[in-house]
Write a protein that holds these residues in place. Structure first.
Motif, PDB file in Angstrom:
ATOM      1  N   ILE A   1      11.353  26.271 -13.233  1.00 53.51           N
ATOM      2  CA  ILE A   1      11.652  27.699 -13.088  1.00 53.51           C
ATOM      3  C   ILE A   1      11.603  28.340 -14.469  1.00 53.51           C
ATOM      4  CG2 ILE A   1      13.237  29.377 -12.024  1.00 53.51           C
ATOM      5  CD1 ILE A   1      12.497  27.021 -10.136  1.00 53.51           C
ATOM      6  N   GLY A   2      10.647  29.248 -14.659  1.00 55.62           N
ATOM      7  CA  GLY A   2      10.446  29.857 -15.981  1.00 55.62           C
ATOM      8  C   GLY A   2       9.188  29.274 -16.594  1.00 55.62           C
TER       9      GLY A   2
ATOM     10  N   GLY B   1       7.589  30.107 -19.517  1.00 55.46           N
ATOM     11  CA  GLY B   1       7.376  30.353 -20.951  1.00 55.46           C
ATOM     12  C   GLY B   1       7.048  29.042 -21.653  1.00 55.46           C
ATOM     13  N   PRO B   2       7.073  29.019 -22.969  1.00 62.00           N
ATOM     14  CA  PRO B   2       6.758  27.783 -23.701  1.00 62.00           C
ATOM     15  C   PRO B   2       7.673  26.618 -23.321  1.00 62.00           C
ATOM     16  CG  PRO B   2       6.898  29.657 -25.203  1.00 62.00           C
ATOM     17  CD  PRO B   2       7.295  30.162 -23.864  1.00 62.00           C
ATOM     18  N   ARG B   3       8.951  26.921 -23.088  1.00 61.88           N
ATOM     19  CA  ARG B   3       9.877  25.845 -22.724  1.00 61.88           C
ATOM     20  C   ARG B   3       9.506  25.267 -21.359  1.00 61.88           C
ATOM     21  NH1 ARG B   3      13.032  22.895 -25.832  1.00 61.88           N
ATOM     22  NH2 ARG B   3      15.050  22.410 -24.953  1.00 61.88           N
ATOM     23  N   GLY B   4       9.246  26.147 -20.399  1.00 61.39           N
ATOM     24  CA  GLY B   4       8.861  25.699 -19.055  1.00 61.39           C
ATOM     25  C   GLY B   4       7.571  24.895 -19.107  1.00 61.39           C
TER      26      GLY B   4
ATOM     27  N   CYS C   1       7.810  28.476 -10.881  1.00 61.20           N
ATOM     28  CA  CYS C   1       8.294  29.791 -10.472  1.00 61.20           C
ATOM     29  C   CYS C   1       8.527  30.641 -11.715  1.00 61.20           C
ATOM     30  CB  CYS C   1       9.601  29.598  -9.690  1.00 61.20           C
ATOM     31  SG  CYS C   1      10.566  31.083  -9.472  1.00 61.20           S
TER      32      CYS C   1
ATOM     33  N   ASP D   1       7.520  36.700 -13.571  1.00 60.65           N
ATOM     34  CA  ASP D   1       6.206  37.177 -14.013  1.00 60.65           C
ATOM     35  C   ASP D   1       5.177  36.227 -13.393  1.00 60.65           C
ATOM     36  OD1 ASP D   1       3.841  37.648 -15.317  1.00 60.65           O
ATOM     37  OD2 ASP D   1       4.743  37.844 -17.309  1.00 60.65           O
TER      38      ASP D   1
ATOM     39  N   ARG E   1       2.188  34.880 -15.285  1.00 68.84           N
ATOM     40  CA  ARG E   1       2.504  33.810 -16.239  1.00 68.84           C
ATOM     41  C   ARG E   1       2.582  32.469 -15.496  1.00 68.84           C
ATOM     42  NH1 ARG E   1       7.207  34.368 -20.922  1.00 68.84           N
ATOM     43  NH2 ARG E   1       5.982  33.307 -22.493  1.00 68.84           N
TER      44      ARG E   1
ATOM     45  N   ARG F   1      20.053  31.806 -16.214  1.00 68.30           N
ATOM     46  CA  ARG F   1      20.244  30.364 -15.980  1.00 68.30           C
ATOM     47  C   ARG F   1      21.282  30.099 -14.886  1.00 68.30           C
ATOM     48  NH1 ARG F   1      20.360  27.967 -21.765  1.00 68.30           N
ATOM     49  NH2 ARG F   1      18.449  29.148 -21.979  1.00 68.30           N
TER      50      ARG F   1
ATOM     51  N   THR G   1      19.897  31.207 -11.244  1.00 70.62           N
ATOM     52  CA  THR G   1      18.865  30.333 -10.686  1.00 70.62           C
ATOM     53  C   THR G   1      19.437  28.940 -10.407  1.00 70.62           C
ATOM     54  OG1 THR G   1      18.114  30.025 -12.963  1.00 70.62           O
ATOM     55  CG2 THR G   1      16.780  31.444 -11.601  1.00 70.62           C
TER      56      THR G   1
ATOM     57  N   ASP H   1      18.760  24.035 -19.798  1.00 69.30           N
ATOM     58  CA  ASP H   1      18.934  23.951 -21.250  1.00 69.30           C
ATOM     59  C   ASP H   1      20.383  24.110 -21.649  1.00 69.30           C
ATOM     60  OD1 ASP H   1      16.889  23.482 -23.159  1.00 69.30           O
ATOM     61  OD2 ASP H   1      15.785  25.128 -22.222  1.00 69.30           O
TER      62      ASP H   1
ATOM     63  N   LYS I   1       9.876  29.219 -39.176  1.00 74.50           N
ATOM     64  CA  LYS I   1      10.578  28.540 -38.085  1.00 74.50           C
ATOM     65  C   LYS I   1      11.136  27.235 -38.643  1.00 74.50           C
ATOM     66  CE  LYS I   1       9.786  27.003 -33.391  1.00 74.50           C
ATOM     67  NZ  LYS I   1       9.772  27.579 -32.136  1.00 74.50           N
TER      68      LYS I   1
HETATM   69  N1  LIG Z   1      10.909  27.669 -26.661  1.00 73.51           N
HETATM   70  C1  LIG Z   1      11.711  26.852 -27.333  1.00 73.51           C
HETATM   71  O1  LIG Z   1      11.359  26.257 -28.375  1.00 73.51           O
HETATM   72  C2  LIG Z   1      13.092  26.579 -26.840  1.00 73.51           C
HETATM   73  C3  LIG Z   1      13.804  25.607 -27.475  1.00 73.51           C
HETATM   74  C4  LIG Z   1      15.081  25.333 -27.025  1.00 73.51           C
HETATM   75  C5  LIG Z   1      15.594  26.040 -25.993  1.00 73.51           C
HETATM   76  N2  LIG Z   1      14.857  27.004 -25.376  1.00 73.51           N
HETATM   77  C6  LIG Z   1      15.481  27.706 -24.264  1.00 73.51           C
HETATM   78  O2  LIG Z   1      14.569  27.902 -23.204  1.00 73.51           O
HETATM   79  C7  LIG Z   1      14.643  29.252 -22.739  1.00 73.51           C
HETATM   80  C8  LIG Z   1      13.250  29.677 -22.389  1.00 73.51           C
HETATM   81  O3  LIG Z   1      12.479  29.641 -23.579  1.00 73.51           O
HETATM   82  P1  LIG Z   1      11.022  30.233 -23.633  1.00 73.51           P
HETATM   83  O4  LIG Z   1      10.610  30.209 -25.058  1.00 73.51           O
HETATM   84  O5  LIG Z   1      10.148  29.572 -22.638  1.00 73.51           O
HETATM   85  O6  LIG Z   1      11.338  31.753 -23.165  1.00 73.51           O
HETATM   86  P2  LIG Z   1      10.415  32.870 -22.514  1.00 73.51           P
HETATM   87  O7  LIG Z   1      11.240  34.104 -22.470  1.00 73.51           O
HETATM   88  O8  LIG Z   1       9.081  32.922 -23.194  1.00 73.51           O
HETATM   89  O9  LIG Z   1      10.153  32.369 -21.014  1.00 73.51           O
HETATM   90  C9  LIG Z   1      11.108  32.458 -20.016  1.00 73.51           C
HETATM   91  C10 LIG Z   1      10.422  32.763 -18.708  1.00 73.51           C
HETATM   92  O10 LIG Z   1      11.413  32.826 -17.682  1.00 73.51           O
HETATM   93  C11 LIG Z   1      11.027  33.849 -16.771  1.00 73.51           C
HETATM   94  N3  LIG Z   1      12.198  34.249 -16.001  1.00 73.51           N
HETATM   95  C12 LIG Z   1      13.221  35.068 -16.363  1.00 73.51           C
HETATM   96  N4  LIG Z   1      14.115  35.197 -15.360  1.00 73.51           N
HETATM   97  C13 LIG Z   1      13.642  34.435 -14.341  1.00 73.51           C
HETATM   98  C14 LIG Z   1      14.122  34.159 -13.033  1.00 73.51           C
HETATM   99  N5  LIG Z   1      15.268  34.669 -12.577  1.00 73.51           N
HETATM  100  N6  LIG Z   1      13.378  33.349 -12.234  1.00 73.51           N
HETATM  101  C15 LIG Z   1      12.200  32.835 -12.664  1.00 73.51           C
HETATM  102  N7  LIG Z   1      11.701  33.078 -13.894  1.00 73.51           N
HETATM  103  C16 LIG Z   1      12.415  33.854 -14.731  1.00 73.51           C
HETATM  104  C17 LIG Z   1      10.458  34.948 -17.671  1.00 73.51           C
HETATM  105  O11 LIG Z   1       9.617  35.827 -16.952  1.00 73.51           O
HETATM  106  C18 LIG Z   1       9.707  34.126 -18.709  1.00 73.51           C
HETATM  107  O12 LIG Z   1       8.343  33.952 -18.361  1.00 73.51           O
HETATM  108  C19 LIG Z   1      15.207  30.072 -23.911  1.00 73.51           C
HETATM  109  O13 LIG Z   1      16.042  31.093 -23.452  1.00 73.51           O
HETATM  110  C20 LIG Z   1      15.996  29.058 -24.695  1.00 73.51           C
HETATM  111  O14 LIG Z   1      17.339  29.133 -24.298  1.00 73.51           O
HETATM  112  C21 LIG Z   1      13.622  27.290 -25.772  1.00 73.51           C
END
Ligand SMILES: NC(=O)c1ccc[n+]([C@@H]2O[C@H](COP(=O)([O-])OP(=O)(O)OC[C@H]3O[C@@H](n4cnc5c(N)ncnc54)[C@H](O)[C@@H]3O)[C@@H](O)[C@H]2O)c1
Length: 378
Positions: free
Chosen positions: A23-24, A26-29, A48, A51, A54, A92, A95, A109, A243
């Motif tokens: 779920i999510g 982004g880079p973490r997902g 999921c 967006d 994405r 978090r 969901t 996380d 970074k």
């Molecule tokens: N990227 C990293 O290096 C990193 C490292 C450690 C922890 N994290 C944690 O992971 C989290 C996510 O990081 P990221 O860089 O991928 O962030 P991001 O904001 O790029 O991606 C998060 C994704 O979640 C989606 N989202 C938001 N609400 C949602 C919901 N209710 N249901 C489904 N999708 C939803 C957003 O549309 C977005 O695409 C961060 O908040 C952080 O706490 C990230």
């Protein structure tokens, strides 16, 4: 599973794979999804993201993984055993609660939620459904972090004199939470793994600033003391041009410097008595020679990807072993309790603020009070 030093291989996959939704997107997902695809015990069943573009880009990159806009829609359409939550902090709890109420195990996380009470609610829901709720801490599966643990446990550093940590990045868009909640948990999670007794300050002080007027602190400093009175300073900054995720632990015998920004030589060891503070090329203690892994030399998959895969493997082991009576730990409650103390101190202009356990008493029985369902490698 417990992160057993040296135990880095995947266990052999049982006959039935576990199905997971990420779920999510982004880079973490994306990192989590790749890890679950590689782990033999998992099948990546769905992605999921609110967006949906994405989500579908990520789904296509990973093959033909079905994509959904909401977790409810996903749960209606696909049978999964678990959900890995990679949404921003604010989403978090919601969901995770949806997944837990639907009987799914959850990996989220650190910190698990945006408040201690929300995390407790999640843990109670998991306990009620006999589900695993696991806090994601990929760094704890890193050989370099486990080496620091071993050095400290063996007393090789001597007495700890001070600890310095830095976590910085450029993220002007993230204004959901202040920099303390946004970045400090990642450093706290590492400290909790390596510091003697874990992350267990009695009180903290926090100072911050918002030089660009974003409405939330973007730069911050957190101070506390170890049980031996050694000072700990964590600097968090999301206005930085670089970074960085670094941790320095200075002992009377050895100083260790861990740097997550490099693939090779993430852990360096110095002799503080040397006038030039020279890096030691020959391991001064046998512990340093342990836990060597292919890939740590900079070849093969990144350290981040390897640790993510080990975490995915640990999650399936926790699910399969949840009823075998092994004892859980509760670092998640500690990190949230410390974060809440940081917020109180910041609102009082840096005044020292006590760390309060979930039961309301000053730090003490956190580990015992945390529900059984929160599993974390000890
Ligand atoms: N990227 C990293 O290096 C990193 C490292 C450690 C922890 N994290 C944690 O992971 C989290 C996510 O990081 P990221 O860089 O991928 O962030 P991001 O904001 O790029 O991606 C998060 C994704 O979640 C989606 N989202 C938001 N609400 C949602 C919901 N209710 N249901 C489904 N999708 C939803 C957003 O549309 C977005 O695409 C961060 O908040 C952080 O706490 C990230």
């Amino acid at each position: 599973m417990n992160a057993v030093p040296g135990d880095f291989g995947f266990h052999s996959a049982p006959a039935t794979k576990l199905a997971i939704a990420v779920i999510g997107a982004g880079p973490r997902g994306a990192g989590l999804a790749r890890a679950f695809q590689v782990c033999p015990d998992w099948e990546l069943a769905a992605i999921c993201d609110v967006d949906v573009n994405r989500a579908s880009i990520m789904g296509k990159q990973l093959g033909t993984v079905p994509c959904f806009e909401t977790i409810d829609e996903l749960l209606d359409c696909v049978e999964v055993d678990a959900a890995a939550i990679a949404t921003p902090l604010g989403a978090r709890h919601g969901t995770a609660m949806t997944a837990l109420r639907a009987g799914k195990h959850v990996l989220a996380d650190e910190p698990l939620a945006d408040s201690l009470s929300h995390a407790q609610e999640m843990a109670a829901e998991a306990r009620m459904g006999s589900l695993v709720l696991m806090a994601g801490r990929p760094h704890s599966y890193e050989p370099s972090i486990q080496k620091i643990q071993k050095l400290i446990d063996a007393g090789s550093l001597g007495d700890i004199m001070f600890v310095e940590a830095l976590l910085s990045e450029t993220n002007l868009l993230n204004t959901e939470r202040d920099v303390f909640w946004d970045l400090a948990p990642r450093s706290f999670a590492v400290m909790d793994e390596v510091l003697p007794g874990g992350l267990a300050p009695l009180d903290v002080s926090a100072f911050g600033g918002d030089p660009l007027g974003t409405g939330r602190d973007c730069v911050g400093h957190i101070y506390f003391r170890l049980p031996n009175d050694a000072p700990v300073h964590l600097h968090v900054n999301r206005l930085s041009r670089s970074k960085c995720h670094q941790l320095l632990i200075a002992g009377t015998r050895l100083t260790v410097v861990w740097d997550a920004g490099v693939q090779k030589e993430r852990l360096r060891v110095y002799d503080p008595s040397s006038p030039a503070l020279q890096k030691l090329s020959t391991p001064p203690v046998p512990e340093l020679n342990l836990l060597q892994l292919p890939g740590e030399d900079g070849t093969g998959p990144s350290v981040e990807q390897q640790t993510m895969e080990r975490m995915a493997d640990a999650f399936s082991r926790n699910i399969r072993r949840q009823n075998d009576g092994h004892s859980p730990n509760s670092p998640t409650s500690r990190i949230l309790a410390v974060l809440e103390a940081v917020s109180r101190s910041r609102s009082l202009d840096g005044q020292v603020s006590g760390v309060v356990s979930p039961l309301g008493d000053t730090h003490g029985g956190l580990a015992d009070d945390w529900p059984q369902s929160v599993l974390w490698p000890t």
